[in-house]
Design a protein around this motif. Structure first.
Motif, short mmCIF file in Angstrom:
data_model
loop_
_atom_site.label_atom_id
_atom_site.label_comp_id
_atom_site.label_asym_id
_atom_site.label_seq_id
_atom_site.Cartn_x
_atom_site.Cartn_y
_atom_site.Cartn_z
N ALA A 55 -28.10 -31.23 63.76
CA ALA A 55 -28.32 -32.54 63.15
C ALA A 55 -27.43 -32.65 61.92
O ALA A 55 -27.34 -31.72 61.13
CB ALA A 55 -29.78 -32.71 62.77
N ILE A 56 -26.75 -33.79 61.79
CA ILE A 56 -25.83 -33.99 60.66
C ILE A 56 -26.16 -35.32 60.00
O ILE A 56 -26.27 -36.33 60.69
CB ILE A 56 -24.36 -34.00 61.14
N ALA A 57 -26.34 -35.31 58.69
CA ALA A 57 -26.57 -36.55 57.95
C ALA A 57 -25.35 -36.82 57.07
O ALA A 57 -24.91 -35.94 56.33
CB ALA A 57 -27.81 -36.43 57.08
N VAL A 58 -24.78 -38.01 57.18
CA VAL A 58 -23.56 -38.34 56.44
C VAL A 58 -23.86 -39.44 55.43
O VAL A 58 -24.40 -40.48 55.78
CB VAL A 58 -22.44 -38.80 57.40
N LEU A 59 -23.51 -39.18 54.16
CA LEU A 59 -23.71 -40.17 53.11
C LEU A 59 -22.38 -40.44 52.40
O LEU A 59 -21.53 -39.56 52.32
CB LEU A 59 -24.70 -39.66 52.07
N GLY A 60 -22.24 -41.67 51.88
CA GLY A 60 -21.05 -42.00 51.08
C GLY A 60 -21.34 -41.76 49.61
O GLY A 60 -21.96 -40.77 49.25
N GLY A 61 -20.90 -42.68 48.78
CA GLY A 61 -21.19 -42.57 47.35
C GLY A 61 -19.95 -42.31 46.52
O GLY A 61 -19.99 -42.41 45.30
N GLY A 62 -18.85 -41.93 47.18
CA GLY A 62 -17.63 -41.66 46.42
C GLY A 62 -17.35 -40.17 46.32
O GLY A 62 -18.26 -39.35 46.35
N SER A 63 -16.06 -39.82 46.22
CA SER A 63 -15.67 -38.42 46.15
C SER A 63 -16.36 -37.70 45.00
O SER A 63 -16.85 -36.58 45.16
CB SER A 63 -14.15 -38.30 45.96
N GLY A 64 -16.42 -38.36 43.83
CA GLY A 64 -17.04 -37.75 42.66
C GLY A 64 -18.49 -37.37 42.96
O GLY A 64 -18.96 -36.30 42.57
N THR A 65 -19.19 -38.25 43.66
CA THR A 65 -20.59 -38.01 44.00
C THR A 65 -20.71 -36.81 44.94
O THR A 65 -21.60 -35.97 44.77
CB THR A 65 -21.17 -39.26 44.67
N GLY A 66 -19.80 -36.72 45.93
CA GLY A 66 -19.84 -35.60 46.85
C GLY A 66 -19.56 -34.28 46.16
O GLY A 66 -20.26 -33.28 46.38
#
Lengths: 299, 297
Positions: A55-66
């Motif tokens: 199972a894989i969950a993908v979120l955005g938020g911006g490179s800085g957030t990652g």
């Protein structure tokens, strides 16, 4: 006595909501770059279709957030469209996180305008001047009488930082720039705004039929004044570096990737993953330096 | 143990429980305030207070020189809120007057729940409407290049503060003693004259409180303005300029700010400014409302 059935109902619904979550599967958490979020989402879906155990969950938020997420160990993989700042690497080491970077795709960062704008080609210096707020009206660059309306990303975006370093020459953005939440919002803005100019990842130029979206114009960019201009949609010139604003898109892990994470990453940089990268409008990592660097980081 | 004694114990246990609940709310408020204060104050070790409140340029991640001038954002926030109130107050009072005095009871039965449902629409949805619907419409109406500006934010915030204004104003109008109404009509005033010259003035403090609570809602709203106002950091010169409000700025920058840096503390300082502003507005509303209730007794 009317209330009892209601309470019973509430309890049953509550339990119903909790039960399926109980036998929790190990889930890979991916967070970061908004430029990459659609691509990684599609990669994850295809991978999960073939490997039902993962199972894989993908979120955005911006490179800085990652990147912050990987440092604080709230995600397994950080997507980022810019390199880590030395400060961030220091912070990671302090917390015992040793990031390893994998190039999963190549992006031609595209400069786009409204189709009503007659400009076809800009130099790197002109794009920089536009975003520093030095050119206020399009007539400075040609015949078009229209105030420049700047669209960009927010400071947590890797694309914002990448543009600032490579195109603006590490100078401040104009404070008149409208700072949008994501690539898609920039595109929406440009479609409505005749004086607009914006920057987006190459994968966002296309509609669902893999054609360039109607109403958009992608500009040719040249390194020197009067030099030849190239398009970000042309894979050969992005790969050769003739298109000047190309950049690798990364996924980072804490230490050497293991288990499901290693398999997922391996699949992305392998032939199947790369064919999806290409289908979604981005470019593959090729056989050159990126592949060599990835191979080293897998070991 | 006698039944009475057991009941006494039960009684005092319940009383203690409710007292604890009441105290908890106060503790949470005081705790939030102290945390904000404690995290905001270190910002001023490096930022001059005069720069923070007096300069217009905010650029903490600048590669040239980090700048922390909040003035543009304070003005933007006040502008968007003032615009929202200009739109929402007349409409809100109008709807409240209609509901309490004019509408047929069947219409009221339908309209009241509709207004209450309006309060339940998530702010992201309102923001989305701002991008796809109101923005383009405003751009056409005012012949601007795009609709991502303060006015768009004002329109959306007006929609979001309407339910508060309508329902509290209507309660205030309904609380006006029937005798006022009847006396006015008996003296030969028309229904319009009764409404405007008797009922509205009698309910004025309640209506003012309603508007202030609506304003508190508008100042603190984040998602909607973040999506609809363009978020440019420059000093706004009118309602048709793109603006960035204080709430939007915190939402944008807090996700990636390195912890315990000046930038991090500065974001909490913005939070403190917002807290003080909404607190002042709510307190004023409360004072007005209390005076009104005292007079009623």
């Amino acid at each position: 006595m009317k209330k009892i059935p209601m309470i019973a109902l509430a309890i049953v619904t509550l339990l119903g909501g909790l039960l399926p979550a109980a036998p929790a599967r190990k889930m890979i958490q991916v967070k970061g770059s908004d430029t990459m979020v659609n691509l990684v989402q599609i990669l994850a879906e295809e991978y999960m279709g073939k490997n039902p155990g993962t199972a894989i969950a993908v979120l955005g938020g911006g490179s800085g957030t990652g990147i912050t997420g990987l440092i604080n160990q709230t995600c397994d993989i950080a997507d980022h469209s810019r390199e880590w700042k030395p400060k961030e690497i220091d912070q990671a080491w302090e917390k015992g996180v040793t990031p390893r970077f994998f190039v999963v795709a190549v992006d031609g960062l595209s400069i786009v305008v409204n189709e009503k704008n007659p400009v076809d080609q800009l130099t790197m210096a002109q794009v920089g001047a536009l975003y520093r707020g030095e050119i206020k009206n399009w007539k400075t660059l040609g015949e078009f009488q229209e105030p420049v309306s700047l669209y960009g990303r927010q400071s947590n975006s890797g694309t914002y930082v990448f543009m600032q370093e490579f195109v603006l020459g590490n100078k401040n953005y104009s404070t008149d720039m409208k700072e949008m939440n994501g690539n898609a919002q920039i595109i929406e803005g440009i479609l409505q705004d005749e004086g607009a100019v914006g920057y987006v990842g190459v994968g966002y130029l296309y509609d669902e039929n893999h054609r360039i979206r109607k109403g958009l114009k992608v500009l040719k960019i040249s390194k020197e004044p009067n030099g030849a201009g190239y398009l970000p949609t042309d894979g050969a010139s992005v790969e050769s570096g003739a298109y000047p604003i190309s950049r690798p898109l990364y996924m980072a892990t804490n230490g050497k990737p293991k288990g499901d994470v290693a398999q997922f990453l391996g699949w992305i940089v392998g032939p199947e993953g790369q064919s999806i990268v290409e289908r979604e409008g981005f470019f593959t990592i090729g056989e050159g330096k990126y592949k060599a660097a990835n191979d080293k980081n897998f070991k | 143990m006698s039944t009475k004694k057991r009941r006494d114990i039960q009684e005092s246990a319940i009383r203690a429980f409710f007292f604890a609940c009441g105290i908890l709310a106060v503790l949470v408020l005081v705790g939030i305030f102290l945390t904000l204060l404690g995290t905001a104050v270190p910002a001023f070790r490096e930022i001059k207070i005069a720069e923070f409140f007096g300069h217009t340029r905010w650029d903490p991640t600048s590669p040239e020189k980090a700048e922390y001038g909040l003035l543009s954002m304070i003005v933007s926030t006040l502008m968007v809120t003032a615009g929202a109130m200009l739109l929402a107050v007349p409409v809100g009072i109008g709807v409240a007057a209609y509901l309490s005095d004019v509408a047929h009871w069947r219409v009221r039965e339908v309209l009241k729940p509709v207004v209450e449902i309006l309060a339940g629409i998530p702010s992201v949805v309102v923001g989305f409407l701002g991008i796809v619907l109101f923005g383009p419409a405003l751009a056409k109406l005012f012949h601007t290049a795009n609709g991502l500006n303060a006015l768009n934010g004002s329109v959306l915030l007006a929609i979001m503060s309407l339910p508060t204004i309508i329902s509290i104003s209507e309660d205030a109008l309904n609380a006006v003693p029937k005798a006022y109404n009847e006396a006015s009509l008996a003296l030969g005033a028309s229904r319009w004259q009764t409404l405007v010259r008797v009922k509205l003035p009698a309910a004025l403090s309640g209506i003012i409180a309603a508007c202030m609570l609506g304003m508190g809602r508008a100042i603190g709203e984040t998602m909607t303005v973040l999506m609809a106002t363009g978020n440019a950091r420059s000093f706004p010169h009118g309602l048709l300029d793109p603006v960035r409000t204080m709430t939007a700025n915190i939402a944008i920058e807090l996700g990636e700010v390195p912890y315990f840096t000046t930038h991090y503390y500065a974001l909490f300082a913005i939070g403190l400014v917002l807290f003080v502003m909404t607190f002042a507005v709510n307190l004023a509303a409360d004072v007005v409302l209390r005076r009104y209730q005292e007079r009623e007794q």
